[in-house]
Write a protein that holds these residues in place. Structure first.
Motif, PDB file in Angstrom:
ATOM      1  N   ASN A   4     -33.294  69.852 -50.491  1.00 19.06           N
ATOM      2  CA  ASN A   4     -34.980  69.989 -50.232  1.00 19.06           C
ATOM      3  C   ASN A   4     -35.228  70.061 -49.070  1.00 19.06           C
ATOM      4  O   ASN A   4     -36.540  69.959 -48.704  1.00 19.06           O
ATOM      5  CB  ASN A   4     -35.447  68.825 -51.404  1.00 19.06           C
ATOM      6  CG  ASN A   4     -35.106  69.170 -52.791  1.00 19.06           C
ATOM      7  OD1 ASN A   4     -35.677  70.060 -53.541  1.00 19.06           O
ATOM      8  ND2 ASN A   4     -34.280  68.396 -53.205  1.00 19.06           N
ATOM      9  N   CYS A  62     -34.582  70.990 -58.689  1.00 17.20           N
ATOM     10  CA  CYS A  62     -33.753  71.741 -57.701  1.00 17.20           C
ATOM     11  C   CYS A  62     -33.905  73.202 -58.207  1.00 17.20           C
ATOM     12  O   CYS A  62     -32.920  73.995 -58.337  1.00 17.20           O
ATOM     13  CB  CYS A  62     -32.187  71.463 -57.536  1.00 17.20           C
ATOM     14  SG  CYS A  62     -32.052  70.170 -56.306  1.00 17.20           S
ATOM     15  N   LYS A  76     -37.728  62.448 -52.919  1.00 24.30           N
ATOM     16  CA  LYS A  76     -37.774  62.807 -54.211  1.00 24.30           C
ATOM     17  C   LYS A  76     -37.061  62.255 -55.264  1.00 24.30           C
ATOM     18  O   LYS A  76     -36.889  62.099 -56.325  1.00 24.30           O
ATOM     19  CB  LYS A  76     -37.747  64.317 -54.360  1.00 24.30           C
ATOM     20  CG  LYS A  76     -38.521  65.367 -53.613  1.00 24.30           C
ATOM     21  CD  LYS A  76     -38.225  66.657 -53.665  1.00 24.30           C
ATOM     22  CE  LYS A  76     -39.204  67.574 -52.939  1.00 24.30           C
ATOM     23  NZ  LYS A  76     -39.041  69.033 -53.374  1.00 24.30           N
ATOM     24  N   CYS A 134     -39.661  65.555 -57.491  1.00 26.04           N
ATOM     25  CA  CYS A 134     -38.376  66.790 -57.752  1.00 26.04           C
ATOM     26  C   CYS A 134     -38.958  67.686 -58.795  1.00 26.04           C
ATOM     27  O   CYS A 134     -39.765  67.472 -59.509  1.00 26.04           O
ATOM     28  CB  CYS A 134     -37.499  65.462 -58.573  1.00 26.04           C
ATOM     29  SG  CYS A 134     -36.545  66.198 -59.528  1.00 26.04           S
ATOM     30  N   PRO A 166     -28.425  70.930 -59.942  1.00 23.08           N
ATOM     31  CA  PRO A 166     -29.264  70.072 -58.938  1.00 23.08           C
ATOM     32  C   PRO A 166     -28.311  69.075 -58.112  1.00 23.08           C
ATOM     33  O   PRO A 166     -27.249  68.834 -58.420  1.00 23.08           O
ATOM     34  CB  PRO A 166     -29.855  68.900 -59.888  1.00 23.08           C
ATOM     35  CG  PRO A 166     -30.030  69.505 -61.228  1.00 23.08           C
ATOM     36  CD  PRO A 166     -28.935  70.605 -61.285  1.00 23.08           C
ATOM     37  N   ALA A 167     -28.558  69.434 -56.732  1.00 20.13           N
ATOM     38  CA  ALA A 167     -27.798  68.464 -56.025  1.00 20.13           C
ATOM     39  C   ALA A 167     -27.471  67.156 -56.034  1.00 20.13           C
ATOM     40  O   ALA A 167     -26.002  66.920 -55.886  1.00 20.13           O
ATOM     41  CB  ALA A 167     -28.564  68.785 -54.320  1.00 20.13           C
TER      42      ALA A 167
HETATM   43  S1  SF4 Z   1     -32.812  67.443 -59.012  1.00 23.30           S
HETATM   44 FE1  SF4 Z   1     -31.957  65.778 -58.082  1.00 23.30          FE
HETATM   45  S2  SF4 Z   1     -31.501  66.502 -55.958  1.00 23.30           S
HETATM   46 FE2  SF4 Z   1     -33.103  67.807 -57.019  1.00 23.30          FE
HETATM   47  S3  SF4 Z   1     -34.793  67.365 -56.253  1.00 23.30           S
HETATM   48 FE3  SF4 Z   1     -34.497  66.536 -58.216  1.00 23.30          FE
HETATM   49  S4  SF4 Z   1     -33.457  64.333 -57.608  1.00 23.30           S
HETATM   50 FE4  SF4 Z   1     -33.491  65.676 -55.966  1.00 23.30          FE
END
Ligand code: SF4
Ligand code: SF4
Ligand code: SF4
Length: 313
Positions: free
Chosen positions: A64, A171, A87, A168, A196-197
């Protein structure tokens, strides 16, 4: 009235105020509980698998493009809670022998209070995936979303000249435009491999990504496979607060992890009921719109960068 009830009522009142200011005053009877969209995407976090390595925190920060955050004692990339640069956070709950890690980020509520409170549509729930996204171009920094969220998720960039909300967005920038398909592990994946990372890097699959209905099935499968392992054999987020797209399995009471005991109705649903009682069709305060428009114009004129303590004056 318990502390949780009081907090929920206060948030409902904040949300009711925001909705009334926007002139949106639908009757409570007309506000049906929301259902998740058919292709609702989400995450399942299981405390019994998390080892607290914080790889997800680092991956989230990188994916992000967030500035590195530090803990109050100066440790690099060791935030203690969500904030304007964080996040996703891993916290530790410990009481005697009992301990658990806890991952906190946006819950992507089925009926998001933040979006209900946002007068200008900066926060919106995607009709297909249910992801609650944020478009800073409309945001005036009123922070109604911060007050309305029952999970204390949206954070405000107090140290920016042009502050925005940080939270968040599942992602969504990594998965946009991709067509979902099933991966070898049975969860929905995208062909380019991007999800999502935080889920991609987790070495224990303590947090996994997929369709909400598949994740619920997976959670129930784990509960059935390990009787007595999980708190009350419950999946948090299945119904709490009207349901969330981020789901939790835990071996300790959810309240110990900071997850509030919410009823089965979403905060916006409660708020509109309160609003109907208080405002009875009260006309939107036009003056408030004028003030917000002036703030927005001023924010846009400010140059990027430059620290400013305590938020916009
Ligand atoms: S999905 Fe996971 S990696 Fe992506 S912004 Fe949300 S908490 Fe962060
Ligand atoms: S957790 Fe808070 S910020 Fe996230 S969707 Fe729900 S109300 Fe909005
Ligand atoms: S990467 Fe996975 S195991 Fe490591 S802290 Fe995050 S959720 Fe827990």
């Amino acid at each position: 009235m318990s502390t949780t009830d009081r907090r929920t009522l206060l948030k409902s009142l904040a949300l009711a105020g925001g909705a009334a200011a926007a002139g949106a005053a639908p009757a409570a009877a007309a506000r049906e509980p929301r259902e998740p969209p058919p292709a609702a995407m989400g995450m399942l976090y299981d405390t019994t698998r998390c080892i607290g390595c914080k790889a997800c925190v680092f991956a989230c920060q990188q994916a992000n493009d967030l500035e590195p955050d530090t803990s109050p004692d100066g440790l690099h990339l060791a935030p203690v809670d969500l904030n304007g640069r964080t996040k996703n956070v891993i916290k530790l709950y410990q009481e005697g022998e009992r301990r658990s890690y806890m991952k906190a980020q946006c819950m992507h509520c089925v009926d998001p209070a933040c979006a209900g409170a946002c007068m200008l549509g900066s926060l919106k729930k995607d009709e297909v995936t249910g992801v609650v996204g944020y478009d800073p171009s409309y945001c005036v920094g009123c922070r109604y979303c911060v007050m309305a969220c029952p999970f204390n998720v949206p954070k405000f960039e107090f140290d920016r000249a042009v502050p925005k909300i940080v939270k968040c967005e599942l992602c969504r920038h990594r998965i946009q435009g991709a067509v979902a398909g099933r991966g070898a592990d049975g969860f929905t994946r995208y062909p380019d491999g991007h999800g999502p990372a935080c889920c991609e890097v987790c070495p224990r699959q303590a947090v996994v990504y997929g369709r909400r209905d598949e994740l619920l099935d997976e959670a129930r499968r784990r509960i059935a496979e390990h009787p007595g392992r999980y708190y009350q054999d419950r999946v948090y987020g299945e119904v709490e607060g009207g349901g969330t797209q981020v789901l939790y399995l835990a071996h300790v009471p959810f309240a110990k992890l900071g997850l509030p005991e919410l009823g089965e109705r979403g905060v916006p649903h409660v708020a509109y009921t309160v609003q109907e009682g208080i405002y009875k069709g009260f006309i939107a305060p036009v003056a408030l719109y004028g003030v917000l428009a002036a703030v927005m114009l001023r924010n846009r004129k400010r140059p990027e960068g430059g620290a400013q303590k305590g938020g916009p004056a």
